[in-house]
Design a protein around this motif. Structure first.
Motif, PDB file in Angstrom:
ATOM      1  N   ALA A  83       0.860  -1.179   0.000  1.00 26.15           N
ATOM      2  CA  ALA A  83       0.000   0.000   0.000  1.00 26.15           C
ATOM      3  C   ALA A  83       0.896   1.229   0.000  1.00 26.15           C
ATOM      4  O   ALA A  83       1.935   1.244   0.659  1.00 26.15           O
ATOM      5  CB  ALA A  83      -0.917   0.007   1.218  1.00 26.15           C
ATOM      6  N   TYR A  84       0.505   2.252  -0.753  1.00 27.10           N
ATOM      7  CA  TYR A  84       1.341   3.442  -0.831  1.00 27.10           C
ATOM      8  C   TYR A  84       0.512   4.674  -1.155  1.00 27.10           C
ATOM      9  O   TYR A  84      -0.575   4.599  -1.739  1.00 27.10           O
ATOM     10  CB  TYR A  84       2.447   3.279  -1.871  1.00 27.10           C
ATOM     11  CG  TYR A  84       1.989   2.896  -3.262  1.00 27.10           C
ATOM     12  CD1 TYR A  84       1.551   3.872  -4.164  1.00 27.10           C
ATOM     13  CD2 TYR A  84       2.001   1.577  -3.681  1.00 27.10           C
ATOM     14  CE1 TYR A  84       1.151   3.524  -5.446  1.00 27.10           C
ATOM     15  CE2 TYR A  84       1.593   1.218  -4.947  1.00 27.10           C
ATOM     16  CZ  TYR A  84       1.172   2.194  -5.838  1.00 27.10           C
ATOM     17  OH  TYR A  84       0.767   1.854  -7.109  1.00 27.10           O
ATOM     18  N   GLU A  85       1.050   5.814  -0.737  1.00 28.45           N
ATOM     19  CA  GLU A  85       0.473   7.106  -1.087  1.00 28.45           C
ATOM     20  C   GLU A  85       1.096   7.597  -2.384  1.00 28.45           C
ATOM     21  O   GLU A  85       2.251   7.304  -2.675  1.00 28.45           O
ATOM     22  CB  GLU A  85       0.738   8.115   0.035  1.00 28.45           C
ATOM     23  CG  GLU A  85       0.176   7.705   1.385  1.00 28.45           C
ATOM     24  CD  GLU A  85       0.661   8.612   2.514  1.00 28.45           C
ATOM     25  OE1 GLU A  85       1.071   9.752   2.224  1.00 28.45           O
ATOM     26  OE2 GLU A  85       0.628   8.179   3.684  1.00 28.45           O
ATOM     27  N   GLY A  86       0.341   8.362  -3.166  1.00 28.50           N
ATOM     28  CA  GLY A  86       0.875   8.904  -4.411  1.00 28.50           C
ATOM     29  C   GLY A  86       0.542   8.033  -5.599  1.00 28.50           C
ATOM     30  O   GLY A  86      -0.137   7.003  -5.507  1.00 28.50           O
ATOM     31  N   ALA A  87       1.103   8.436  -6.767  1.00 25.78           N
ATOM     32  CA  ALA A  87       0.760   7.782  -8.021  1.00 25.78           C
ATOM     33  C   ALA A  87       1.525   6.486  -8.255  1.00 25.78           C
ATOM     34  O   ALA A  87       1.112   5.656  -9.070  1.00 25.78           O
ATOM     35  CB  ALA A  87       1.017   8.746  -9.190  1.00 25.78           C
ATOM     36  N   ALA A  88       2.638   6.297  -7.576  1.00 24.75           N
ATOM     37  CA  ALA A  88       3.468   5.103  -7.794  1.00 24.75           C
ATOM     38  C   ALA A  88       4.145   4.715  -6.496  1.00 24.75           C
ATOM     39  O   ALA A  88       4.228   5.503  -5.542  1.00 24.75           O
ATOM     40  CB  ALA A  88       4.506   5.366  -8.883  1.00 24.75           C
ATOM     41  N   TRP A  89       4.646   3.488  -6.455  1.00 25.30           N
ATOM     42  CA  TRP A  89       5.317   2.977  -5.253  1.00 25.30           C
ATOM     43  C   TRP A  89       6.499   3.843  -4.869  1.00 25.30           C
ATOM     44  O   TRP A  89       7.351   4.193  -5.690  1.00 25.30           O
ATOM     45  CB  TRP A  89       5.769   1.543  -5.479  1.00 25.30           C
ATOM     46  CG  TRP A  89       6.725   1.059  -4.420  1.00 25.30           C
ATOM     47  CD1 TRP A  89       8.076   0.929  -4.527  1.00 25.30           C
ATOM     48  CD2 TRP A  89       6.391   0.671  -3.082  1.00 25.30           C
ATOM     49  NE1 TRP A  89       8.599   0.476  -3.342  1.00 25.30           N
ATOM     50  CE2 TRP A  89       7.598   0.304  -2.439  1.00 25.30           C
ATOM     51  CE3 TRP A  89       5.193   0.585  -2.372  1.00 25.30           C
ATOM     52  CZ2 TRP A  89       7.635  -0.131  -1.129  1.00 25.30           C
ATOM     53  CZ3 TRP A  89       5.234   0.155  -1.056  1.00 25.30           C
ATOM     54  CH2 TRP A  89       6.441  -0.204  -0.451  1.00 25.30           C
ATOM     55  N   ASP A  90       6.551   4.206  -3.587  1.00 22.69           N
ATOM     56  CA  ASP A  90       7.660   4.947  -3.008  1.00 22.69           C
ATOM     57  C   ASP A  90       7.920   4.339  -1.636  1.00 22.69           C
ATOM     58  O   ASP A  90       7.045   4.375  -0.772  1.00 22.69           O
ATOM     59  CB  ASP A  90       7.300   6.429  -2.880  1.00 22.69           C
ATOM     60  CG  ASP A  90       8.434   7.262  -2.297  1.00 22.69           C
ATOM     61  OD1 ASP A  90       9.412   6.690  -1.786  1.00 22.69           O
ATOM     62  OD2 ASP A  90       8.334   8.504  -2.346  1.00 22.69           O
ATOM     63  N   PRO A  91       9.124   3.750  -1.408  1.00 19.60           N
ATOM     64  CA  PRO A  91       9.379   3.109  -0.110  1.00 19.60           C
ATOM     65  C   PRO A  91       9.291   4.075   1.064  1.00 19.60           C
ATOM     66  O   PRO A  91       9.096   3.642   2.201  1.00 19.60           O
ATOM     67  CB  PRO A  91      10.801   2.548  -0.261  1.00 19.60           C
ATOM     68  CG  PRO A  91      11.405   3.297  -1.395  1.00 19.60           C
ATOM     69  CD  PRO A  91      10.277   3.627  -2.315  1.00 19.60           C
ATOM     70  N   GLU A  92       9.397   5.392   0.811  1.00 26.00           N
ATOM     71  CA  GLU A  92       9.280   6.365   1.885  1.00 26.00           C
ATOM     72  C   GLU A  92       7.829   6.681   2.220  1.00 26.00           C
ATOM     73  O   GLU A  92       7.532   7.262   3.268  1.00 26.00           O
ATOM     74  CB  GLU A  92      10.012   7.663   1.509  1.00 26.00           C
ATOM     75  CG  GLU A  92      11.504   7.497   1.274  1.00 26.00           C
ATOM     76  CD  GLU A  92      12.232   7.043   2.515  1.00 26.00           C
ATOM     77  OE1 GLU A  92      11.798   7.408   3.623  1.00 26.00           O
ATOM     78  OE2 GLU A  92      13.231   6.313   2.383  1.00 26.00           O
ATOM     79  N   LYS A  93       6.897   6.305   1.321  1.00 24.22           N
ATOM     80  CA  LYS A  93       5.486   6.613   1.537  1.00 24.22           C
ATOM     81  C   LYS A  93       4.605   5.376   1.422  1.00 24.22           C
ATOM     82  O   LYS A  93       3.411   5.470   1.134  1.00 24.22           O
ATOM     83  CB  LYS A  93       5.012   7.671   0.531  1.00 24.22           C
ATOM     84  CG  LYS A  93       5.676   9.023   0.709  1.00 24.22           C
ATOM     85  CD  LYS A  93       5.090  10.055  -0.232  1.00 24.22           C
ATOM     86  CE  LYS A  93       5.707  11.419  -0.006  1.00 24.22           C
ATOM     87  NZ  LYS A  93       5.127  12.455  -0.901  1.00 24.22           N
ATOM     88  N   GLY A  94       5.196   4.211   1.604  1.00 19.10           N
ATOM     89  CA  GLY A  94       4.440   2.976   1.477  1.00 19.10           C
ATOM     90  C   GLY A  94       4.778   1.980   2.562  1.00 19.10           C
ATOM     91  O   GLY A  94       5.640   2.218   3.406  1.00 19.10           O
TER      92      GLY A  94
END
Length: 444
Positions: free
Chosen positions: A271-282
């Motif tokens: 699960a992540y915030e934003g349009a694509a996977w980001d390890p800082e926001k997922g």
């Protein structure tokens, strides 16, 4: 009577030498280059100083204009990061007042840098015992001092020259303190600290680790940004599958999603915030297996890969550097004991290996921690998912420096060999003997 005259002449020669040394302690001049990587926003400033020679010298206090410059290695640090400060006296308030030539490497400076603006306080700085010979009535060379501070507040932090002291070692040990007459001195450098990056504490949980195709699994998330849209999606290794949905977090950053998993290739859920996977926001991946019904007369064979730990070992705990000659000084060189880093966690986080060193103490006092430099190297074992980046060559110091690191990614890990060539700058005429410091490595 002749013996008495001889002793008196010797006394006069010693006092003349002491006079010259005190003059050197009062001020040093000339320009020193800023260290590699220093900020270029600094400016040279002038301020009035009063330097008080030791009483034995018989020289009255000297009041005059000192010119100095402050540089830093980080102009835009984050809160919590260490900033290395260099305070250089480029033009003294006085010059050598006597005809006596002064030898090399008798001067050890120390001082303070004054912080203002978003963060107040002082930074203690010290310099090496190193200077070229000074002719009688000649100009003095510059001297440079370094220290570190930790950025604790976001915003503009000003750095101004502060008081300094010169300790001289020639026939006798003498101190000459120099104070700023109208503190604070003008601002020479400004750094802008930004807020620290918050650690990613987002987390995922599944109500089941497996299910038949088309079964819905409850995905529970926590510590996401409140009232934000989150994508919940299946994973097949590093690629996303067609199993996906979006959900909005509640006022505390939590959510509960019922994800329908159809794709038999799905091996995990993220699960992540934003349009694509980001390890800082997922968060994730959380392991999930789609159970495909076995055909008649068949057997399903499964195997599990369990995550391990991040660890390091070193080949030894002692390093012997090469010797240097008394009077010549120079670089004592050697090699760091090889460090092996094993990242068997199998997650998205990279790692960082840093080191810091104490002063090197021995029979002649101490050689500053900033005199130890290294040139790091890092090699990843074949097949490791992560690439290893060696830290920058340069001083280690008491504030620390990066030896090696790997970046965050979809899947990180591997085995890595870390080495470094070491060089300790030993001042000339350092007292003979063994000098030892402790290098501490931290893996995080």
């Amino acid at each position: 009577m002749a013996l008495t005259r001889s002793r008196a002449a010797a006394r006069r020669r010693r006092w003349t030498a002491a006079l010259g040394v005190t003059a050197l302690a009062v001020a040093g001049g000339g320009a020193l280059a800023a260290p590699a990587g220093a900020a270029t926003t600094s400016q040279s400033v002038e301020f009035q100083t009063r330097c008080v020679p030791p009483p034995i010298a018989g020289i009255p206090p000297i009041t005059g204009t000192t010119t100095a410059e402050i540089t830093v290695d980080k102009a835009s640090p984050k809160v919590g990061e260490t900033v290395t400060v260099t305070y250089t006296i480029t033009k003294p308030a006085a010059s050598n007042p006597v005809d006596l030539a002064l030898p090399a490497d008798i001067m050890t400076p120390s001082g303070k840098v004054v912080l203002g603006g978003a963060q107040t306080g002082t930074v203690t700085v010290t310099g090496p015992k190193k200077n070229p010979p000074v002719p009688g009535k000649g100009s003095f060379p510059a001297f440079s001092m370094t220290g570190t501070f930790t950025a604790t507040e976001a915003g503009s932090i000003t750095l101004s020259p502060g008081d300094y002291n010169i300790h001289t070692s020639y026939l006798m040990e003498l101190d000459t303190p120099c104070t700023v007459l109208n503190p604070p001195a003008p601002v020479s450098e400004t750094v802008v600290a930004s807020p620290a990056t918050n650690p990613n504490t987002r987390a995922l949980q599944l109500d089941s680790a497996s299910g038949d195709p088309g079964v819905r699994v409850t995905v529970t998330g926590s510590k996401f940004t409140p009232l934000t849209e989150v994508t919940v999606v299946g994973r097949a290794g590093a690629a996303e599958t067609a199993d996906r949905m979006t959900v909005t977090t509640d006022s505390e950053g939590g959510f509960a999603a019922r994800l329908k998993v159809n794709d038999v290739a799905t091996t995990g859920i993220v699960a992540y915030e934003g349009a694509a996977w980001d390890p800082e926001k997922g968060a994730g991946p959380a392991a999930y297996k789609v159970i495909v019904p076995a055909p008649p007369n068949s057997q399903t064979i499964t195997a599990a890969v369990t995550p391990g730990e991040l660890s390091m070992t070193q080949a030894g705990d002692a390093v012997q550097l090469s010797s240097v000659d008394f009077g010549a000084g120079g670089a004592a060189t050697g090699a760091l004991q090889t460090v092996t880093v094993k990242d068997f966690r199998g997650g998205p986080a990279g790692w960082s290996l840093t080191g810091k060193v104490t002063d090197f103490t021995g029979p002649g006092g101490a050689i500053g921690a900033g005199n130890l430099s290294w040139t790091p190297a890092c090699t990843a074992k074949a097949g490791s998912p992560s690439a290893c980046a060696a830290g920058s060559a340069g001083p280690v110091g008491s504030g620390g420096a990066t030896l090696a690191s790997t970046p965050n990614g979809t899947l990180t890990g591997g085995e890595f060999t870390v080495d470094a060539q070491l060089s300790l700058d030993v001042p000339a005429f350092t007292a003979p003997g063994s000098y030892a410091g402790v290098l501490t490595l931290t893996l995080s």
